[in-house]
Scaffold this motif. Structure first.
Motif, mmCIF file in Angstrom:
data_model
loop_
_atom_site.group_PDB
_atom_site.id
_atom_site.type_symbol
_atom_site.label_atom_id
_atom_site.label_comp_id
_atom_site.label_asym_id
_atom_site.label_seq_id
_atom_site.Cartn_x
_atom_site.Cartn_y
_atom_site.Cartn_z
ATOM 1 N N ARG A 357 0.838 -1.204 0.000
ATOM 2 C CA ARG A 357 0.000 0.000 0.000
ATOM 3 C C ARG A 357 0.872 1.254 0.000
ATOM 4 O O ARG A 357 0.525 2.254 -0.622
ATOM 5 C CB ARG A 357 -0.931 -0.011 1.214
ATOM 6 C CG ARG A 357 -2.026 -1.068 1.139
ATOM 7 C CD ARG A 357 -2.901 -1.061 2.383
ATOM 8 N NE ARG A 357 -3.690 0.139 2.496
ATOM 9 C CZ ARG A 357 -4.885 0.323 1.931
ATOM 10 N NH1 ARG A 357 -5.414 -0.639 1.191
ATOM 11 N NH2 ARG A 357 -5.551 1.448 2.086
ATOM 12 N N ALA A 358 1.996 1.174 0.697
ATOM 13 C CA ALA A 358 2.902 2.329 0.741
ATOM 14 C C ALA A 358 3.407 2.678 -0.664
ATOM 15 O O ALA A 358 3.478 3.854 -1.051
ATOM 16 C CB ALA A 358 4.083 2.038 1.663
ATOM 17 N N GLU A 359 3.724 1.639 -1.428
ATOM 18 C CA GLU A 359 4.182 1.868 -2.808
ATOM 19 C C GLU A 359 3.050 2.435 -3.649
ATOM 20 O O GLU A 359 3.268 3.296 -4.516
ATOM 21 C CB GLU A 359 4.682 0.543 -3.394
ATOM 22 C CG GLU A 359 5.362 0.663 -4.746
ATOM 23 C CD GLU A 359 6.631 1.495 -4.714
ATOM 24 O OE1 GLU A 359 6.879 2.217 -5.693
ATOM 25 O OE2 GLU A 359 7.357 1.436 -3.698
ATOM 26 N N GLY A 360 1.836 1.961 -3.404
ATOM 27 C CA GLY A 360 0.665 2.481 -4.114
ATOM 28 C C GLY A 360 0.431 3.953 -3.805
ATOM 29 O O GLY A 360 0.138 4.749 -4.705
ATOM 30 N N ARG A 361 0.553 4.311 -2.528
ATOM 31 C CA ARG A 361 0.407 5.728 -2.139
ATOM 32 C C ARG A 361 1.422 6.602 -2.869
ATOM 33 O O ARG A 361 1.099 7.672 -3.386
ATOM 34 C CB ARG A 361 0.602 5.892 -0.625
ATOM 35 C CG ARG A 361 -0.555 5.421 0.213
ATOM 36 C CD ARG A 361 -0.405 5.885 1.660
ATOM 37 N NE ARG A 361 -1.227 5.094 2.544
ATOM 38 C CZ ARG A 361 -0.807 4.038 3.211
ATOM 39 N NH1 ARG A 361 0.445 3.647 3.105
ATOM 40 N NH2 ARG A 361 -1.630 3.358 3.988
ATOM 41 N N ARG A 362 2.663 6.119 -2.863
ATOM 42 C CA ARG A 362 3.749 6.885 -3.504
ATOM 43 C C ARG A 362 3.450 7.082 -4.994
ATOM 44 O O ARG A 362 3.631 8.163 -5.558
ATOM 45 C CB ARG A 362 5.072 6.157 -3.301
ATOM 46 C CG ARG A 362 6.303 6.994 -3.630
ATOM 47 C CD ARG A 362 7.596 6.268 -3.298
ATOM 48 N NE ARG A 362 7.649 5.828 -1.910
ATOM 49 C CZ ARG A 362 7.686 4.573 -1.502
ATOM 50 N NH1 ARG A 362 7.693 3.612 -2.405
ATOM 51 N NH2 ARG A 362 7.720 4.256 -0.231
ATOM 52 N N LEU A 363 2.955 6.026 -5.641
ATOM 53 C CA LEU A 363 2.644 6.084 -7.065
ATOM 54 C C LEU A 363 1.570 7.142 -7.346
ATOM 55 O O LEU A 363 1.693 7.949 -8.277
ATOM 56 C CB LEU A 363 2.164 4.703 -7.520
ATOM 57 C CG LEU A 363 1.802 4.529 -8.994
ATOM 58 C CD1 LEU A 363 3.049 4.623 -9.866
ATOM 59 C CD2 LEU A 363 1.107 3.183 -9.220
ATOM 60 N N ILE A 364 0.522 7.144 -6.512
ATOM 61 C CA ILE A 364 -0.575 8.102 -6.694
ATOM 62 C C ILE A 364 -0.101 9.526 -6.409
ATOM 63 O O ILE A 364 -0.390 10.466 -7.173
ATOM 64 C CB ILE A 364 -1.769 7.724 -5.799
ATOM 65 C CG1 ILE A 364 -2.385 6.413 -6.299
ATOM 66 C CG2 ILE A 364 -2.813 8.839 -5.756
ATOM 67 C CD1 ILE A 364 -3.381 5.775 -5.346
ATOM 68 N N GLU A 365 0.645 9.691 -5.332
ATOM 69 C CA GLU A 365 1.120 11.023 -4.961
ATOM 70 C C GLU A 365 2.048 11.617 -6.016
ATOM 71 O O GLU A 365 2.124 12.835 -6.184
ATOM 72 C CB GLU A 365 1.835 10.973 -3.602
ATOM 73 C CG GLU A 365 0.870 10.787 -2.430
ATOM 74 C CD GLU A 365 1.563 10.371 -1.140
ATOM 75 O OE1 GLU A 365 2.790 10.131 -1.181
ATOM 76 O OE2 GLU A 365 0.874 10.272 -0.102
ATOM 77 N N GLN A 366 2.750 10.756 -6.744
ATOM 78 C CA GLN A 366 3.653 11.233 -7.797
ATOM 79 C C GLN A 366 2.954 11.382 -9.148
ATOM 80 O O GLN A 366 3.583 11.681 -10.156
ATOM 81 C CB GLN A 366 4.840 10.270 -7.934
ATOM 82 C CG GLN A 366 5.776 10.285 -6.719
ATOM 83 C CD GLN A 366 6.842 9.211 -6.783
ATOM 84 O OE1 GLN A 366 6.815 8.328 -7.647
ATOM 85 N NE2 GLN A 366 7.800 9.264 -5.865
ATOM 86 N N GLY A 367 1.643 11.161 -9.149
ATOM 87 C CA GLY A 367 0.874 11.337 -10.385
ATOM 88 C C GLY A 367 1.092 10.244 -11.407
ATOM 89 O O GLY A 367 0.916 10.468 -12.609
ATOM 90 N N GLY A 368 1.441 9.031 -10.933
ATOM 91 C CA GLY A 368 1.790 7.965 -11.861
ATOM 92 C C GLY A 368 0.715 6.930 -12.098
ATOM 93 O O GLY A 368 1.007 5.842 -12.591
ATOM 94 N N LEU A 369 -0.546 7.220 -11.738
ATOM 95 C CA LEU A 369 -1.592 6.214 -11.894
ATOM 96 C C LEU A 369 -2.827 6.803 -12.563
ATOM 97 O O LEU A 369 -3.289 7.891 -12.201
ATOM 98 C CB LEU A 369 -1.986 5.647 -10.526
ATOM 99 C CG LEU A 369 -2.954 4.461 -10.580
ATOM 100 C CD1 LEU A 369 -2.213 3.192 -11.013
ATOM 101 C CD2 LEU A 369 -3.639 4.229 -9.240
ATOM 102 N N SER A 370 -3.339 6.079 -13.560
ATOM 103 C CA SER A 370 -4.595 6.459 -14.213
ATOM 104 C C SER A 370 -5.484 5.238 -14.321
ATOM 105 O O SER A 370 -4.996 4.109 -14.443
ATOM 106 C CB SER A 370 -4.346 7.014 -15.620
ATOM 107 O OG SER A 370 -3.540 8.162 -15.566
ATOM 108 N N VAL A 371 -6.799 5.450 -14.260
ATOM 109 C CA VAL A 371 -7.774 4.381 -14.494
ATOM 110 C C VAL A 371 -8.692 4.854 -15.604
ATOM 111 O O VAL A 371 -9.329 5.911 -15.482
ATOM 112 C CB VAL A 371 -8.581 4.061 -13.215
ATOM 113 C CG1 VAL A 371 -9.681 3.043 -13.528
ATOM 114 C CG2 VAL A 371 -7.674 3.536 -12.108
ATOM 115 N N ASP A 372 -8.725 4.096 -16.695
ATOM 116 C CA ASP A 372 -9.497 4.485 -17.888
ATOM 117 C C ASP A 372 -9.190 5.922 -18.305
ATOM 118 O O ASP A 372 -10.091 6.737 -18.555
ATOM 119 C CB ASP A 372 -11.002 4.297 -17.645
ATOM 120 C CG ASP A 372 -11.416 2.826 -17.678
ATOM 121 O OD1 ASP A 372 -10.651 2.015 -18.242
ATOM 122 O OD2 ASP A 372 -12.476 2.493 -17.127
#
Length: 409
Positions: A357-372
């Motif tokens: 989850r920590a890695e997931g948080r970091r990914l989102i906070e860095q703007g690296g995740l999109s869904v559709d």
């Protein structure tokens, strides 16, 4: 065009021991040559790909390749390009790795009777009498010259073991043995093997007064000089279990604009005339060349059916209208939702798109995740069965290049 001219035109040749003689041999004669492969893993990787392509070009021109597997040298490990000593492998592991190499290599090299040879240097290295070896082979090697070689020089600062110092003698002895057994007259290898190849050429000249030859080819690097074949997941392997055909395709589809034409020359059999036409493309048009590169390379390694699947999956990501069936995917169930909703972080960890989850948080906070194609901006964001999963799946984009289909069953 002779095979020497073909290799030159494709930018594959780096160094040679005798340019004129090698050109004459390759264009006008039929020779037996060898390339060595140390079985340090249970799969070949992109770094080996160039060597196999050179073998294939040579074989198509009528020359006989020897694929030499390091059942003996693999127990030491080549110090070339390494800052530390390689991990020692057991004989069982080495034998398993060799079997994996042979299967993968057979996709590009015809090993039928008389067309090519598979050899294992364990056949002559493992039972050597050390004193005899030193008297017979060691006397022809100057330690001063060896330490001046690039493969050893860069290791002297950290420490070079005597164990590894033997590697050049063993590789040179391989050339001698292959010359005796198969009349092999040329050794080929990546440019980081130049010192070892020179050792073998010199040994045959001094010990047997035979004229043999060595040639190296360019390493697979980017226009900036960095080695290709590495991703955030690690090496790009030729084994579909280690690097899926889709991920393999995507790696080549995403090469930099500056590298695509060079990769087409080195890693495909497309005619040079066609590649030169593609070299005229600029800007967004280069995506056409990248798609051709990805398809051709994936077809060579995984077959046309897998290449088509990977291409369809990739085109779906870029909105070209193909279906998404061939994209890497995972499934979740309605039971994973609470009151029809699931947290984005929960979904990511459930399908193992992030290790924690920590890695997931970091990914989102860095703007690296999109869904559709919608960027996720909050770690508390949720997706709904009725809305986001109305069509039963979503496409998750992680970073710039990782796409994943998450389906609800």
């Amino acid at each position: 065009m002779g095979v020497y001219d073909e290799l030159q035109a494709r930018g594959l040749i780096a160094q040679m021991t005798d340019e004129e003689k090698i050109k004459e041999l390759l264009n006008n004669d039929k020779i037996t040559f060898y390339i060595g492969f140390d079985p340090t893993a249970d799969s070949l990787h992109v770094g080996h790909f160039v060597q196999i392509m050179v073998m294939a070009h040579m074989q198509r021109a009528g020359h006989v390749p020897i694929a030499l597997f390091g059942g003996g040298t693999g127990m030491i490990g080549d110090p070339s390009g390494k800052s530390d000593m390689r991990q020692m492998l057991t004989k069982e592991t080495i034998d398993h790795n060799i079997a994996c190499f042979q299967k993968q290599m057979s996709r590009l090299i015809d090993f039928s009777e008389g067309k090519a040879i598979m050899a294992n240097n364990g056949d002559w290295l493992l039972d050597l009498n050390y004193i005899e070896f030193l008297r017979d082979i060691g006397v022809h090697f100057s330690v001063n010259r060896m330490l001046a070689a690039e493969c050893y020089k860069q290791r002297l600062e950290k420490g070079l073991s005597f164990f590894e110092l033997n590697y050049m003698l063993m590789q040179s002895y391989d050339f001698l043995e292959l010359n005796h057994r198969y009349n092999c007259v040329m050794e080929l290898g990546g440019d980081d093997q130049w010192s070892n190849i020179i050792g073998g050429v010199r040994l045959l000249r001094q010990k047997e007064a035979k004229e043999v030859y060595g040639m190296t080819f360019t390493l697979l690097t980017t226009s900036e000089g960095k080695k290709m074949g590495k991703t955030e997941k690690g090496a790009v392997w030729l084994d579909p279990e280690k690097t899926s055909p889709f991920d393999f395709y995507q790696y080549w589809r995403n090469v930099d604009d500056a590298d695509v034409i060079r990769c087409l020359k080195i890693l495909t059999f497309l005619p040079m005339e066609e590649i030169n036409e593609l070299a005229k493309l600029e800007g967004g048009e280069l995506n056409k060349a990248k798609e051709i590169l990805a398809f051709e390379v994936t077809k060579l390694i995984h077959g046309e059916e897998e290449a088509v699947k990977a291409q369809e999956g990739a085109r779906a990501l870029f909105g070209a209208g193909a279906n998404t069936d061939n994209m890497p995917s995972s499934t979740i169930t309605a039971a994973d939702f609470t009151d029809g909703t699931i947290g984005v972080l929960d979904m990511l960890t459930k399908v193992k798109l992030v290790p924690s989850r920590a890695e997931g948080r970091r990914l989102i906070e860095q703007g690296g995740l999109s869904v559709d194609d919608v960027k996720i901006t909050s770690i508390g964001e949720t997706l709904t069965l009725a809305g986001n999963f109305e069509k039963k799946y979503v496409i998750v984009k992680k970073g710039k290049k990782v796409y994943h289909k998450v389906t609800v069953e």
